[in-house]
Design an enzyme around this catalytic site. Structure first.
Site, PDB file in Angstrom:
ATOM      1  N   ASP A  92      -7.974  -5.555   0.366  1.00  0.00           N
ATOM      2  CA  ASP A  92      -8.514  -6.301  -0.761  1.00  0.00           C
ATOM      3  C   ASP A  92      -7.929  -7.695  -0.913  1.00  0.00           C
ATOM      4  O   ASP A  92      -8.371  -8.464  -1.772  1.00  0.00           O
ATOM      5  CB  ASP A  92      -8.389  -5.468  -2.039  1.00  0.00           C
ATOM      6  N   HIS A 144       0.846  -1.187   0.000  1.00  0.00           N
ATOM      7  CA  HIS A 144       0.000   0.000   0.000  1.00  0.00           C
ATOM      8  C   HIS A 144       0.878   1.232   0.000  1.00  0.00           C
ATOM      9  O   HIS A 144       1.933   1.232   0.634  1.00  0.00           O
ATOM     10  CB  HIS A 144      -0.925   0.018   1.234  1.00  0.00           C
TER      11      HIS A 144
HETATM   12  N1  CMC Z   1       4.172  -7.537  -5.080  1.00  0.00           N
HETATM   13  C1  CMC Z   1       5.524  -7.515  -5.287  1.00  0.00           C
HETATM   14  N2  CMC Z   1       6.273  -6.406  -5.133  1.00  0.00           N
HETATM   15  C2  CMC Z   1       5.648  -5.278  -4.773  1.00  0.00           C
HETATM   16  C3  CMC Z   1       4.264  -5.224  -4.548  1.00  0.00           C
HETATM   17  C4  CMC Z   1       3.516  -6.416  -4.718  1.00  0.00           C
HETATM   18  N3  CMC Z   1       2.200  -6.414  -4.504  1.00  0.00           N
HETATM   19  N4  CMC Z   1       3.912  -3.963  -4.203  1.00  0.00           N
HETATM   20  C5  CMC Z   1       5.035  -3.243  -4.203  1.00  0.00           C
HETATM   21  N5  CMC Z   1       6.084  -4.035  -4.550  1.00  0.00           N
HETATM   22  C6  CMC Z   1       7.508  -3.621  -4.592  1.00  0.00           C
HETATM   23  C7  CMC Z   1       7.804  -2.778  -5.823  1.00  0.00           C
HETATM   24  O1  CMC Z   1       8.198  -3.554  -6.924  1.00  0.00           O
HETATM   25  C8  CMC Z   1       8.910  -1.885  -5.302  1.00  0.00           C
HETATM   26  O2  CMC Z   1      10.101  -2.664  -5.265  1.00  0.00           O
HETATM   27  P1  CMC Z   1      11.544  -1.971  -5.568  1.00  0.00           P
HETATM   28  O3  CMC Z   1      11.726  -0.951  -4.484  1.00  0.00           O
HETATM   29  O4  CMC Z   1      12.510  -3.095  -5.497  1.00  0.00           O
HETATM   30  O5  CMC Z   1      11.418  -1.353  -6.920  1.00  0.00           O
HETATM   31  C9  CMC Z   1       8.527  -1.621  -3.852  1.00  0.00           C
HETATM   32  O6  CMC Z   1       7.740  -2.769  -3.463  1.00  0.00           O
HETATM   33  C10 CMC Z   1       7.697  -0.342  -3.653  1.00  0.00           C
HETATM   34  O7  CMC Z   1       6.550  -0.423  -4.496  1.00  0.00           O
HETATM   35  P2  CMC Z   1       5.910   0.787  -5.278  1.00  0.00           P
HETATM   36  O8  CMC Z   1       5.303   0.273  -6.560  1.00  0.00           O
HETATM   37  O9  CMC Z   1       6.892   1.895  -5.405  1.00  0.00           O
HETATM   38  O10 CMC Z   1       4.784   1.230  -4.277  1.00  0.00           O
HETATM   39  P3  CMC Z   1       3.546   2.158  -4.589  1.00  0.00           P
HETATM   40  O11 CMC Z   1       3.234   2.874  -3.343  1.00  0.00           O
HETATM   41  O12 CMC Z   1       3.788   2.976  -5.807  1.00  0.00           O
HETATM   42  O13 CMC Z   1       2.363   1.107  -4.964  1.00  0.00           O
HETATM   43  C11 CMC Z   1       0.562  -0.376  -4.714  1.00  0.00           C
HETATM   44  C12 CMC Z   1       1.401   0.720  -4.056  1.00  0.00           C
HETATM   45  C13 CMC Z   1      -0.649  -0.687  -3.846  1.00  0.00           C
HETATM   46  C14 CMC Z   1       0.024   0.121  -6.088  1.00  0.00           C
HETATM   47  C15 CMC Z   1       1.431  -1.656  -4.922  1.00  0.00           C
HETATM   48  O14 CMC Z   1       1.882  -2.122  -3.662  1.00  0.00           O
HETATM   49  C16 CMC Z   1       0.701  -2.765  -5.669  1.00  0.00           C
HETATM   50  O15 CMC Z   1       0.699  -2.772  -6.900  1.00  0.00           O
HETATM   51  N6  CMC Z   1       0.039  -3.732  -4.930  1.00  0.00           N
HETATM   52  C17 CMC Z   1      -0.746  -4.752  -5.546  1.00  0.00           C
HETATM   53  C18 CMC Z   1      -2.108  -4.187  -5.926  1.00  0.00           C
HETATM   54  C19 CMC Z   1      -3.021  -3.998  -4.731  1.00  0.00           C
HETATM   55  O16 CMC Z   1      -3.173  -4.874  -3.885  1.00  0.00           O
HETATM   56  N7  CMC Z   1      -3.698  -2.833  -4.689  1.00  0.00           N
HETATM   57  C20 CMC Z   1      -4.718  -2.536  -3.678  1.00  0.00           C
HETATM   58  C21 CMC Z   1      -4.335  -1.426  -2.755  1.00  0.00           C
HETATM   59  S1  CMC Z   1      -5.459  -1.353  -1.329  1.00  0.00           S
HETATM   60  C22 CMC Z   1      -7.004  -0.963  -1.997  1.00  0.00           C
HETATM   61  C23 CMC Z   1      -7.095   0.443  -2.418  1.00  0.00           C
HETATM   62  O17 CMC Z   1      -7.098   1.312  -1.517  1.00  0.00           O
HETATM   63  O18 CMC Z   1      -7.208   0.685  -3.622  1.00  0.00           O
END
Ligand code: CMC
Length: 431
Positions: A366, A308
């Site tokens: 989720d 998140h």
């Molecule tokens: N699986 C594997 N690696 C992950 C994941 C994941 N679900 N989420 C983040 N990472 C890694 C990402 O690759 C990055 O690694 P590195 O630093 O080595 O490049 C690091 O963790 C930081 O991730 P980020 O993409 O910079 O984080 P963000 O804040 O931009 O993204 C997120 C947040 C929710 C979009 C992401 O964690 C994700 O895609 N999660 C899966 C989708 C999900 O469950 N979304 C629902 C969120 S809760 C409901 C809502 O409020 O919408």
């Protein structure tokens, strides 16, 4: 007390200016950079708005490190345990918990706005039977602005309120109609003797052939999920609603844009994506393979329902919902248990893995919501629609707040231009 400021100095030009440091009720201080370009001649660069506050808001507070979520100051744990969804809706929109008379009146108003114009039903026929319900939602909710001209003056507070009531009341009716269109059953009219969640269940699962009574456990689970999903401050879809609204677009168009933004798997579409992922993994023996894929930078696969932007310790909504998951799965057929067991094992493996620990990736709300919805008999492609029904309350509350905000201006970010420098047009025969 003297205003706190931050002084910024451009080491190259020697230009220097002071910027106010604002303090909210709680949370980190916020540097007001609205005069930055005027004072210093530079813009800020913050892809994904990781360090950017876009507005003042009194609706929801999140402390991501401490796993806190408050609606209007009330912790989500208390609301989830004690409140009813429409009570929470009233709180989010009007700022205070309703007294018994206010709640009764609010429930009455919402109840009497649940029907949709009969002509609106024709829109559904324009969609193929297997259209994704979120595609239908975007279209049909957007079309509401073509029906309710009598409440479209966004500068009239009473019109704004009527539109808000209409949106909250009609979302379950439209959502259930999406499902009925999908499965080829007749649309079911709302019933005024039922409460908000009970009525939604009735419109989803009743048929004209027999009497129907909503299942109390299902109503309880949906009430809880709707409360947990009702608002989450300036998330992608809420920011989309605010940005659309900042151009003075009508509320129905704004909420349709929020639905479109919610649909993505990184946001509200995650609940559907979690179930797809669990089916793809298939068996506990495949977990290691999928964990390795999630960790592989060259593989686009991510563990859906994990991570998140704001919560970096735990998602308080996930803690609450995890309990409900057990309650629901204990009561429904065994066929759902293997899937839940797979989810729990995946959760366990990921929580012990260095990659996830280092990056503070925890199960979010989720990860569990789809499992509950599935156990309740709601099909996968309706999960994000369920989220949209609940989040409409948050979207509407933010739109109303924005429309009353004297600082509100059209949202117009700037950019770091990295395209071609100035060049002359080359005639076609010389290219
Ligand atoms: N699986 C594997 N690696 C992950 C994941 C994941 N679900 N989420 C983040 N990472 C890694 C990402 O690759 C990055 O690694 P590195 O630093 O080595 O490049 C690091 O963790 C930081 O991730 P980020 O993409 O910079 O984080 P963000 O804040 O931009 O993204 C997120 C947040 C929710 C979009 C992401 O964690 C994700 O895609 N999660 C899966 C989708 C999900 O469950 N979304 C629902 C969120 S809760 C409901 C809502 O409020 O919408």
């Amino acid at each position: 007390m003297a205003e706190k400021t931050v002084t910024l100095t451009d080491n190259t030009s020697g230009r220097s200016a002071e910027f106010p440091l604002l303090q909210g009720t709680v949370g980190p201080e916020v540097m007001d950079i609205s005069r930055l370009y005027r004072e210093m001649g530079v813009f800020t660069y913050d892809p994904g708005f990781v360090s950017t506050g876009s507005c003042r808001s009194a609706i929801t507070y999140i402390d991501g490190d401490a796993g806190k979520l408050w609606y209007r100051g009330y912790p989500i744990e208390q609301l989830a345990e004690k409140a009813d969804f429409l009570e929470v809706a009233y709180l989010l929109i009007y700022g205070e918990l309703p007294n018994p008379e206010q709640l009764a009146e609010f429930e009455r108003v919402i109840r009497y706005h649940t029907m949709i114009n009969e002509t609106l039903k024709n829109f559904f026929d324009g969609f193929h039977y297997d259209a994704h319900p979120m595609a239908v939602m975007v279209g049909v909710v957007g079309s509401l602005s073509a029906f309710y001209h009598d409440s479209l003056d966004i500068h009239n507070p009473r019109h704004r309120e009527i539109s808000a009531h209409r949106l909250i009341a009609k979302m379950p009716t439209i959502a259930a109609a999406c499902y009925k269109h999908n499965v080829g059953e007749p649309f079911i009219y709302p019933r005024n003797d039922l409460d908000y969640c009970g009525n939604f269940i009735h419109m989803m699962f009743a048929t004209p052939c027999e009497e129907f009574q909503p299942d109390p456990l299902m109503a309880k689970a949906i009430n809880l999920l709707f409360i947990l999903h009702a608002d989450h401050e300036q998330n992608a879809s809420t920011s989309t609603v605010r940005l659309a609204g900042s151009s003075q677009a009508n509320p129905f168009a704004c909420i349709a844009s929020g639905i479109a933004s919610l649909w993505g798997p990184a946001h509200g579409g995650a609940n559907e994506a979690v179930l797809d992922m669990l089916h793809e993994i298939g068996d506990v023996s495949n977990i290691d393979k999928y964990i390795a894929k999630a960790k592989d930078r060259n593989d686009p696969f991510r563990l859906m329902g994990f991570g998140h932007r704001v919560y970096k310790n735990f998602d308080p909504r996930a803690t609450i919902i995890r309990k409900m998951c057990h309650e629901v799965l204990d009561k429904v057929a065994d066929q759902n248990s293997p899937l839940f067991e797979l989810a729990l094992e995946l959760e366990k493996v990921a929580l012990q893995d260095e990659y996830f620990i280092e990056r503070k990736l925890y199960p979010n709300v989720d990860f569990y919501s789809g499992i509950i919805y599935r156990a309740l008999g709601i099909p996968n492609n309706m999960f994000t629609v369920m989220f949209a029904i609940a989040r409409t309350v948050g979207w509407v509350a933010h739109w109303l707040e924005m429309m009353d905000d004297p600082e509100q201006r059209i949202g117009r970010p700037r950019q770091l231009y990295v395209g071609s420098d100035l060049r002359d047009y080359v005639p076609l025969d010389q290219r």
